[in-house]
Design an enzyme around this catalytic site. Structure first.
Site, PDB file in Angstrom:
ATOM      1  N   HIS A  62      33.612  82.402  67.485  1.00  0.00           N
ATOM      2  CA  HIS A  62      34.066  81.069  67.073  1.00  0.00           C
ATOM      3  C   HIS A  62      33.153  79.978  67.606  1.00  0.00           C
ATOM      4  O   HIS A  62      32.590  80.092  68.700  1.00  0.00           O
ATOM      5  CB  HIS A  62      35.543  80.834  67.411  1.00  0.00           C
ATOM      6  CG  HIS A  62      35.885  80.702  68.865  1.00  0.00           C
ATOM      7  ND1 HIS A  62      35.835  79.494  69.530  1.00  0.00           N
ATOM      8  CD2 HIS A  62      36.316  81.615  69.769  1.00  0.00           C
ATOM      9  CE1 HIS A  62      36.237  79.689  70.787  1.00  0.00           C
ATOM     10  NE2 HIS A  62      36.515  80.960  70.965  1.00  0.00           N
ATOM     11  N   ASP A 170      32.798  79.600  76.256  1.00  0.00           N
ATOM     12  CA  ASP A 170      33.838  80.074  75.336  1.00  0.00           C
ATOM     13  C   ASP A 170      33.774  79.217  74.079  1.00  0.00           C
ATOM     14  O   ASP A 170      34.276  78.103  74.073  1.00  0.00           O
ATOM     15  CB  ASP A 170      35.200  79.976  76.022  1.00  0.00           C
ATOM     16  CG  ASP A 170      36.378  80.308  75.105  1.00  0.00           C
ATOM     17  OD1 ASP A 170      36.144  80.773  73.988  1.00  0.00           O
ATOM     18  OD2 ASP A 170      37.529  80.066  75.530  1.00  0.00           O
ATOM     19  N   GLU A 198      39.408  78.092  66.471  1.00  0.00           N
ATOM     20  CA  GLU A 198      40.046  79.170  67.243  1.00  0.00           C
ATOM     21  C   GLU A 198      40.980  78.607  68.296  1.00  0.00           C
ATOM     22  O   GLU A 198      42.085  79.097  68.510  1.00  0.00           O
ATOM     23  CB  GLU A 198      38.968  80.050  67.901  1.00  0.00           C
ATOM     24  CG  GLU A 198      39.484  81.394  68.426  1.00  0.00           C
ATOM     25  CD  GLU A 198      39.930  81.399  69.894  1.00  0.00           C
ATOM     26  OE1 GLU A 198      40.458  82.425  70.354  1.00  0.00           O
ATOM     27  OE2 GLU A 198      39.753  80.374  70.604  1.00  0.00           O
TER      28      GLU A 198
END
Lengths: 336, 338
Positions: A62, A170, A198
């Protein structure tokens, strides 16, 4: 890989504002695959391999990161905001923010001298936080800020020995690995999806999986590593430097056990994610249409969802090698 | 304003606590250009400009910042620290720091992993908030117990003339000293001025105690920061950013000095506001005033938001107002004749 990760992490793209990351990714994968962008901003790419795959495989990462969105401007020129994705209140208090990638602000925090001992123990309600960009009035703030503008907690990318520290690891690390996989020659055909949204509920992956309609999926992620002081061994989830983490189960998915076992038995340094915590795009991908056999390969990451995520370069290489191995394993049909 | 900004940024991107001296060294180099400067105790630096009279005014600001000191280094590269000064522990998770070991190391305060925090984390014990050095087992080779830790936050511009940084408390005051030294350098002064850039205010106004004894001034003005306005502070508790110098009124201060400062601000159109305190001021003024036989002491403050965090916000115009006010005040001879 680290240079590529740095370039990706330095782009600011909370969920809903991923276009700049998507544009950058296109410059990296152009010429290595065919790709298109869908209605939600996902990049859906097809990588032609040397052989036709026995299984239609989708490899996903993502593009979005956690951040903030401006919801209100006070008469005094302070900005109120909501978080986009989950951010711990303490990691917002007294921190520097960047709005629209250019306007600097800080999350205000009352002087320690003026708070009571009781007040000092607990974080305030997130709703009470505000951002100061130096504006003296609503009108001054409105000259450069519009409601709905996005921001991030702003910290630089640094390398320290084997470790890197940055915001947005992330899941820019997943994007970096997926870019590398597309740039390499592949034994088999596969689909690559760089997805949006996400952090606000696995939104992009849902439509991307529908479009690709895969038999199998590999989700490339960053996952919580709690290998830090004061946390006992059984609560550490995974450990930096011990290779990619492979999940048997998290709060959104029970993973395909044959894929999980194949990854652990690959001979490539990796580890089990030893806790049923978190969740990722697997949650929607494995439930797509008739169901999809799914594997999650994650880079262990301390202080995830803060602007100072810490990860280990050796785990990036492990995750890349393991991803390549599992693409071949799945596409060759040997795990049927 | 450009000079003030450059000085503030240069001071704020450096550090000063304990044996970490880069900000104090910078202040010394600047003071040396304009005054007779000497290094006094630890980080304290004193510059002298002789005037026509021996009457001596001590101009004080502190160079040290709120920080931490290492009390343990573990085998996995995590540090336990104690506080140097008052710090809101709730602002520490995920905050980046510089550890001043054998070399400078960038670290970060651990933030609780989501699966282990129920959202009810209690922040009452600094020893529970560890610092990750990113060095693993190698940390022990570079970092020792007793090493200092400072905030890793560089200065940045906000809108208009407002800026944000760590350590604006009290580098903004030090800027005033350096700027006034520049303005006075080579000029005829009615009184002698001692520019005292003092250490260890955050540990209990220690540096100014010995500096004041050493200087033995007739009069002193402390320059510090004070609470600026914000949505979560009641108006009577704070000054207002961008509204000028905060002139201190307190039973611990000399009332004649406070009045004279207010009058000079009015006469010269220098932006100023009053700060009324019921007792001690919590600044160097408290200890300077009770040095030796007693020193007539005043206090001028710069409004600052988010004090003692890495997100301090100040208006450069307020720093300039303090410089303008004290320039006129000193040129008028302080309270030598009052």
């Amino acid at each position: 890989m680290t240079e590529l990760l740095k370039s990706l992490c330095e782009l600011n793209a909370p969920s809903g504002s991923e276009a700049n990351v998507a544009e950058f990714i296109k410059t990296q994968i152009d010429g290595f695959c065919e790709y298109k962008t869908d209605n939600l901003g996902n990049i859906i790419a097809f990588k032609k391999g040397k052989n036709t795959s026995a299984k239609k495989l989708m490899v996903d990462a993502h593009m979005d990161e956690v951040g903030i969105i401006i919801t209100y401007i006070t008469a005094e020129g302070f900005l109120k905001f909501k978080t986009v994705g989950t951010i711990d209140t303490a990691s917002l208090m007294g921190k520097r923010v960047k709005i629209n990638s250019e306007i600097t602000g800080v999350v205000g925090s009352k002087a320690v001298h003026l708070i009571s001992a009781e007040e000092a123990k607990k974080c305030p309600e997130k709703e009470s936080l505000y951002i100061d960009i130096g504006a003296k009035s609503k009108a001054e703030a409105e000259e450069i800020i519009s409601l709905g503008d996005y921001g991030v907690i702003d910290e630089p990318f640094i390398v320290s020995g084997e470790k890197v520290m940055s915001k947005a690891i992330d899941d820019r690390i997943g994007c970096a690995i997926l870019i590398k996989l597309l740039q390499m020659t592949s034994e088999y055909d596969f689909y690559a999806t760089f997805t949006t949204g996400e952090e606000i509920g696995l939104r992009g992956a849902k439509t991307a999986a529908y479009s690709v309609n895969p038999d199998s999926a590999i989700i490339l992620e960053a996952t919580t590593a709690a290998d830090i002081a004061g946390v006992s061994k059984e609560n550490r989830v995974c450990v930096l430097g011990e290779g990619a983490a492979v999940s048997f189960m998290d709060r959104a998915t029970v993973y395909d056990r044959a894929y999980y076992n194949a990854a652990l038995n690959s001979g490539i340094k990796c580890q089990s994610k030893c806790a049923v915590t978190g969740g990722n795009n697997s949650g929607v991908v494995h439930l797509n249409r008739n169901g999809v056999r799914t594997l999650s390969i994650s880079v262990p990451c301390r202080y995830i969802h803060t602007a100072s995520c810490v990860a280990d370069k050796r785990d990036f290489e492990s995750a890349l090698t393991l991803s390549k191995y599992m693409i071949n394993k799945i596409c060759s049909g040997s795990l049927e | 304003m450009k000079e003030i900004k450059e000085l503030l940024f240069s001071l704020c991107e450096r550090d000063a606590v304990g044996n970490v001296s880069s900000a104090a060294d910078f202040a010394f180099e600047i003071l040396k250009k304009y005054t007779q400067a000497e290094k006094a105790d630890n980080l304290t630096v004193i510059g002298t400009l002789k005037g026509e009279s021996e009457y001596t005014l001590m101009l004080d600001a502190h160079i040290d910042e709120v920080a931490f000191v290492v009390t343990d280094v573990d085998d996995e590269g995590f540090l336990t620290v104690a506080k140097c000064g008052g710090i809101d522990l709730r602002t520490l998770p995920a905050k980046r720091v510089t550890v001043h070991g054998k070399e400078k190391v960038t670290g970060v305060f651990c933030s609780a992993p989501p699966h282990l925090s129920d959202g009810e984390t209690e922040y009452s014990d600094i020893s529970k908030l560890k610092i990750d050095t990113l060095l693993g087992g190698k940390a022990k080779e570079i970092i020792s117990v007793g090493d200092f830790v400072t905030s890793d936050t560089s200065p940045a511009s906000l809108l208009s003339d407002r800026v944000t940084s760590k350590a604006v408390d009290d580098r903004a005051g030090v800027v005033c000293l350096l700027e006034l030294a520049r303005r006075f350098s080579g000029k005829k002064l009615p009184i002698t001025v001692k520019f005292a850039v003092c250490d260890a205010e955050e540990l209990g106004t220690r540096g100014s105690k010995t500096a004041a004894f050493r200087i033995n001034p007739d009069e002193a003005i402390a320059i510090d920061v004070s609470f600026g306005d914000g949505p979560d502070i009641s108006k009577e508790e704070c000054g207002k950013l961008s509204e000028g110098a905060m002139i201190g009124y307190s039973p611990a201060l000399d009332g004649v000095i406070s009045k004279k400062l207010t009058n000079i601000a009015k006469e010269n159109g220098i932006p100023a506001q009053s700060e009324i305190m019921g007792a001690r001021t919590g600044t160097d003024a408290d200890v300077i005033s009770v040095t030796r036989q007693g020193v007539r002491t005043g206090l001028v403050s710069i409004p600052l938001r988010n004090m003692h965090t890495a997100a301090e916000v100040v208006d450069l115009k307020d720093i300039k107002a303090v410089c303008d006010l004290l320039e006129k005040y000193i040129l008028s001879g302080g309270v030598m004749n009052d």
